[in-house]
Design an enzyme around this catalytic site. Sequence first.
Site, PDB file in Angstrom:
ATOM      1  CB  ALA A 103      -0.934   0.003   1.210  1.00 45.56           C
TER       2      ALA A 103
ATOM      3  CB  THR B 122      10.484  10.101   6.494  1.00 42.98           C
ATOM      4  OG1 THR B 122      10.481   9.890   5.086  1.00 42.98           O
ATOM      5  CG2 THR B 122      11.493  11.183   6.842  1.00 42.98           C
TER       6      THR B 122
ATOM      7  CB  SER C 143     -11.419   4.791   2.199  1.00 44.04           C
ATOM      8  OG  SER C 143     -12.743   5.124   1.788  1.00 44.04           O
TER       9      SER C 143
ATOM     10  CD  GLU D 292       3.393  13.891   3.083  1.00 47.16           C
ATOM     11  OE1 GLU D 292       4.369  13.258   2.654  1.00 47.16           O
ATOM     12  OE2 GLU D 292       2.315  13.347   3.396  1.00 47.16           O
TER      13      GLU D 292
ATOM     14  CB  SER E 260       5.393  12.835 -10.493  1.00 43.72           C
ATOM     15  OG  SER E 260       6.392  13.576  -9.833  1.00 43.72           O
ATOM     16  CD  GLU E 261       4.798   8.688 -12.283  1.00 47.03           C
ATOM     17  OE1 GLU E 261       5.775   8.736 -13.049  1.00 47.03           O
ATOM     18  OE2 GLU E 261       4.906   8.748 -11.032  1.00 47.03           O
TER      19      GLU E 261
END
Length: 416
Positions: free
Chosen positions: A156, A184, A204, A268, A392-393
Amino acid sequence: MADTPGALAGGPIARLALFPPALGDVVDFEVPEAERALGEAAERFARKEIAPIADKMDREDYFPRDVFHKLGEQGFLGITLPESAGGLGLSYLAQAVVLEQIARVSPALALSVGAHSNLCADNLARNATDVQRAAFLPGLASGAAVGAMALTEPEAGSDAVSLRTRAERHGAHYVLNGSKQFITNGPIADTLLVYAKTAPGRGSGGISAFVVTRDTPGFTVSRSLDKMGMRGSPTGELAFRDCQVPVENLLGRENGGVAVMMSGLNVERAVLAAIPVGIMTECLELSLRYARQREQFGQKIGQFQLIQEKLANMHFQLEASRLLLYRALFSVQSDLLTARQSATALTFASEASTRVALDAIQIYGGYGYMRDYPLERLARDAKLLEIGAGTSEIRRLLVAQELLGPGFDLSNGKPR
C-alpha cells in the site's frame, strides 16, 4: 534581531495575501515580515549549524540528533503548533520558509524536520484531544521527541487506503498487527502517527489513526533502509506484532482516520514543496557564482549564451515553483481537503528541482560530478520528491480528478 524566533509567536496565522479571493484586488507578492524574519533566522542557523555536517550526514547516513534538538530549542520544530504546547502558532507559510532554508544546505534534514513537524506534530495538533496534545506536543515542539507518520506499507504505497495493518479493540487497548515501509524518521522516532484498518470490510471508511510511542510493547524497527539520496534522514521498515496501544491513543474517532489522512497529505504536499524550492535556490546561486568566476577559452563561462540559457531556465523554474508553493500554502491554510493546489505545487517543483540540479552539474562540468561539491548530493536528494508524498503520477491523477469533477474515477481511466 536575535536568531531565536520565539518572539514571533504572536504573529498572525494566515496573513498571506498573495492570492486574494476576489479578482481585481491588489496582489501582494511580499512575504509578511514575521515569516521573512523567521526565514532569515533559519538561514543563519542552517549555515552555522547544519552546513558543516551536511556532507557527513550524506556520506555516513548520519542523523544529527544534537542539531535536531537545537532546532527545537530555536522554535523551528513547532512552528504551526499552539503556543500553549511550546509552538509558535504561525502559518504553513512560516513552516515552509524554514524548510526552504534548511533544504538549501541539507534537503535530508529538511525532510526529517518536515516529517516530524508536519506529518506528525501538525496532524496531532489539528486532530488530537486536549489530553493528547498535552501529552505529546511539548516534546515534539522542543525536539526531545522525534516524530514520524507511518502510512505506507509493502502493498500500500500510492494506493494509501489499501492498508493491511489491522487494529482490533480488546478492552482498554487496540492490538495492532502489520508492517510499514519507507517511513521517514521511522528508525529513530519516539512518537508515531500510525494508520490501521479497524473495519477491513468498509474500505477507506474503516481506517483509524493511532499515536504509538517507541516503547509500546509489540512495536519494533525491522531495519533501516539504505537510500540513493536524502541520506542522513533515517528511513525504515516498522513492525507491529500484537502491539498494544491504549484506547486513549486513538486519534479522532474510530474508523474516521481517512479524514485525518487526506487532510494531512494535502498539507504535507504543500509544505514539502518548499524543499525542492530550497534545492533550486541553492543550485542557481552556486551556478551563478561559478559562471562569474570560471574561465574557459579566455573568458568567463557566464559569457557563453548556452550557459546563460541554462541559468535563465533555472530561474524560470524556481520562480514558477515558488509561486505555486505560495498558492498551495494559501489554499491549505483555509481548505485542508482540496488536493489540486498542493499536488500541483509539489509535482511541478519536485520535477523542476531534478532538472535544475542536473543543469547545475552541467554548468560545473567535471567538478559538478565530484563529491567535493554539493551539487551531486542535491541532485540525488531532489529525486525523492518525485516519489514521496504520492508519486508524480498519482499527484497528476489527483489534479485531473478535481479538474474533471464528480463522476470520474481515474484509477481505472474510465468515467464512473
